[in-house]
Design a protein around this motif. Structure first.
Motif, PDB file in Angstrom:
ATOM      1  N   SER A   1      12.461   8.635  -5.208  1.00 50.99           N
ATOM      2  CA  SER A   1      11.805   7.488  -4.577  1.00 50.99           C
ATOM      3  C   SER A   1      12.026   7.490  -3.067  1.00 50.99           C
ATOM      4  CB  SER A   1      12.317   6.173  -5.178  1.00 50.99           C
ATOM      5  OG  SER A   1      13.701   5.999  -4.914  1.00 50.99           O
ATOM      6  N   GLU A   2      13.199   7.903  -2.607  1.00 51.66           N
ATOM      7  CA  GLU A   2      13.451   8.019  -1.166  1.00 51.66           C
ATOM      8  C   GLU A   2      12.530   9.070  -0.556  1.00 51.66           C
ATOM      9  OE1 GLU A   2      18.007   7.513  -0.106  1.00 51.66           O
ATOM     10  OE2 GLU A   2      17.775   8.691  -1.944  1.00 51.66           O
TER      11      GLU A   2
ATOM     12  N   LYS B   1       6.631   4.333   8.404  1.00 47.41           N
ATOM     13  CA  LYS B   1       7.530   5.457   8.676  1.00 47.41           C
ATOM     14  C   LYS B   1       6.809   6.789   8.490  1.00 47.41           C
ATOM     15  CE  LYS B   1      11.889   3.219   7.321  1.00 47.41           C
ATOM     16  NZ  LYS B   1      13.000   3.254   6.349  1.00 47.41           N
TER      17      LYS B   1
ATOM     18  N   HIS C   1       0.305   5.283   2.836  1.00 49.93           N
ATOM     19  CA  HIS C   1       1.604   5.560   3.436  1.00 49.93           C
ATOM     20  C   HIS C   1       2.162   4.310   4.121  1.00 49.93           C
ATOM     21  CE1 HIS C   1       0.524  10.103   3.805  1.00 49.93           C
ATOM     22  NE2 HIS C   1       0.995   9.801   2.618  1.00 49.93           N
ATOM     23  N   ASN C   2       3.470   4.262   4.224  1.00 50.79           N
ATOM     24  CA  ASN C   2       4.094   3.205   5.012  1.00 50.79           C
ATOM     25  C   ASN C   2       4.130   3.623   6.480  1.00 50.79           C
ATOM     26  OD1 ASN C   2       6.241   5.041   5.244  1.00 50.79           O
ATOM     27  ND2 ASN C   2       7.394   4.090   3.570  1.00 50.79           N
TER      28      ASN C   2
ATOM     29  N   LYS D   1       9.602  10.040  -1.652  1.00 50.27           N
ATOM     30  CA  LYS D   1       8.215   9.562  -1.634  1.00 50.27           C
ATOM     31  C   LYS D   1       7.974   8.561  -0.513  1.00 50.27           C
ATOM     32  CE  LYS D   1       7.287  10.222  -6.573  1.00 50.27           C
ATOM     33  NZ  LYS D   1       7.041   9.551  -7.877  1.00 50.27           N
ATOM     34  N   GLU D   2       8.986   7.779  -0.187  1.00 49.16           N
ATOM     35  CA  GLU D   2       8.817   6.772   0.855  1.00 49.16           C
ATOM     36  C   GLU D   2       8.546   7.419   2.205  1.00 49.16           C
ATOM     37  OE1 GLU D   2      11.131   3.029   2.988  1.00 49.16           O
ATOM     38  OE2 GLU D   2      12.250   4.414   1.723  1.00 49.16           O
TER      39      GLU D   2
END
Length: 350
Positions: free
Chosen positions: A28-29, A194, A191-192, A31-32
């Protein structure tokens, strides 16, 4: 042994194809947000990381370390094997360059595998991205060639064609993983900020001293992300290329891109958010067409009665000598005309 190196050294080695970057954080990290080009070999799964975090907070640091050792010892052979399957030198990083990356690098060293470890982890990389964005605001020199046009004109496809031929292109929608409209995230996971910043910096650095850069006329926000102010200023001051294309081509572009038959529910939900802004009989016709999977009719009506009327023909907002209007039959035609415009204005570029 392994060697600790800085962000700049880490990225230079990647650029020179001297390193394969390995993100050992949880899935999950990864993917972020991660460093582009990295592969994920997680030291812990998301569930394991959550368990160790709970022990760390509720019991003690030593208890968390002990549980972490128990977990990794069971899967150690597979973990090492994953690294062995990667050809070339390995560059390892985690969140802050702490336990996960250090332990990974130490284990590899015990197996005779040399690696480099990013000091400060992706936290340091993120700090470098923020600082580089600030620097780009002062150092980004190219003149902007900004593609404008009604929805469905194929501006992203045009940019992709130009990028494949070596022209300097910033694909902002790809960086945001969003097409920039109420339907823009259909079939995508936006996407976020970051991840957008990471992808933007990576491409912008390539072109910061180029004579020109091409990108689409976007609003300040695309999906979940916000464009940097200096790029918006470049957009406003740039050469505006307005592309006109037959509506039949535009309808086909949208259908090919969105593949609404694969995302029927998402299309209906997106339309439900805007139908109150459309004259009731037309909205009913669009809704019926979507329900019946008559996508040609639905898209054409959306263009004619929603998107086209809302499109602000911004040519009048710019000095006339910076506006170029082209009429193209299709994407290939538009690409050739734009290449001609660039050659005329900057003959040394191509």
């Amino acid at each position: 042994m392994f060697q600790d190196i800085s962000v700049e050294q880490f990225l230079q080695k990647q650029k020179n194809d001297e390193l394969v970057l390995v993100d050992v954080r949880s899935p999950s990290e990864f993917k972020e947000a991660t460093i582009p080009g990295s592969v994920n070999i997680p030291f812990f799964t998301d569930e394991e990381r959550a368990e160790i975090g709970t022990i760390y907070k509720q019991v003690s640091i030593d208890a968390a370390k002990e549980r972490g050792l128990e977990i990794i010892s069971v899967k150690l052979p597979d973990f090492i094997r994953s690294f062995q399957q990667i050809d070339g030198e390995k560059g390892i990083f985690c969140w802050r360059g702490g336990m996960r990356s250090k332990t990974s690098a130490t284990l590899l060293a015990l197996m005779g595998i040399h690696s480099y470890r990013l000091v400060g982890g992706i936290h340091a990389y993120r700090k470098w991205i923020v600082e580089t964005l600030d620097d780009l605001g002062q150092e980004f020199l190219p003149e902007a060639y900004v593609l404008n046009g009604y929805t469905g004109t194929g501006k992203t496809m045009i940019l992709n064609h130009l990028a494949n031929e070596g022209y300097p292109v910033l694909d902002l929608e790809k960086m945001a993983n969003h097409r920039g409209s109420v339907f823009g995230q259909i079939g995508l996971k936006p996407h976020n900020q970051k991840m957008f910043d990471i992808m933007f910096v990576q491409d912008a650095l390539k072109y910061k001293q180029s004579p020109l850069v091409l990108f689409e006329a976007e609003s300040k926000r695309i999906g979940r992300t916000v464009l940097p102010d200096f790029l918006l200023k470049k957009k406003d001051e740039g050469i505006q290329i307005f592309i006109k294309m037959p509506i039949e081509e535009r309808v086909n572009h949208i259908i090919e891109d969105y593949r609404p038959w694969e995302h029927h529910k998402e299309c209906m939900e997106a339309f439900d958010r805007i139908k109150k802004r459309i004259h009731t009989p037309i909205a009913a016709a669009i809704e019926a067409s979507l329900e019946n999977e008559d996508f040609q009719t639905a898209v054409r009506l959306l263009l004619e009665f929603y998107y086209d009327p809302r499109y602000k023909y911004t040519a009048v907002q710019h000095p006339e000598d910076r506006n170029i209007i082209i009429e193209a039959k299709n994407v290939d035609d538009a690409v050739q005309v734009i290449k001609g415009i660039i050659k005329e204005k900057l003959p040394s570029l191509k």
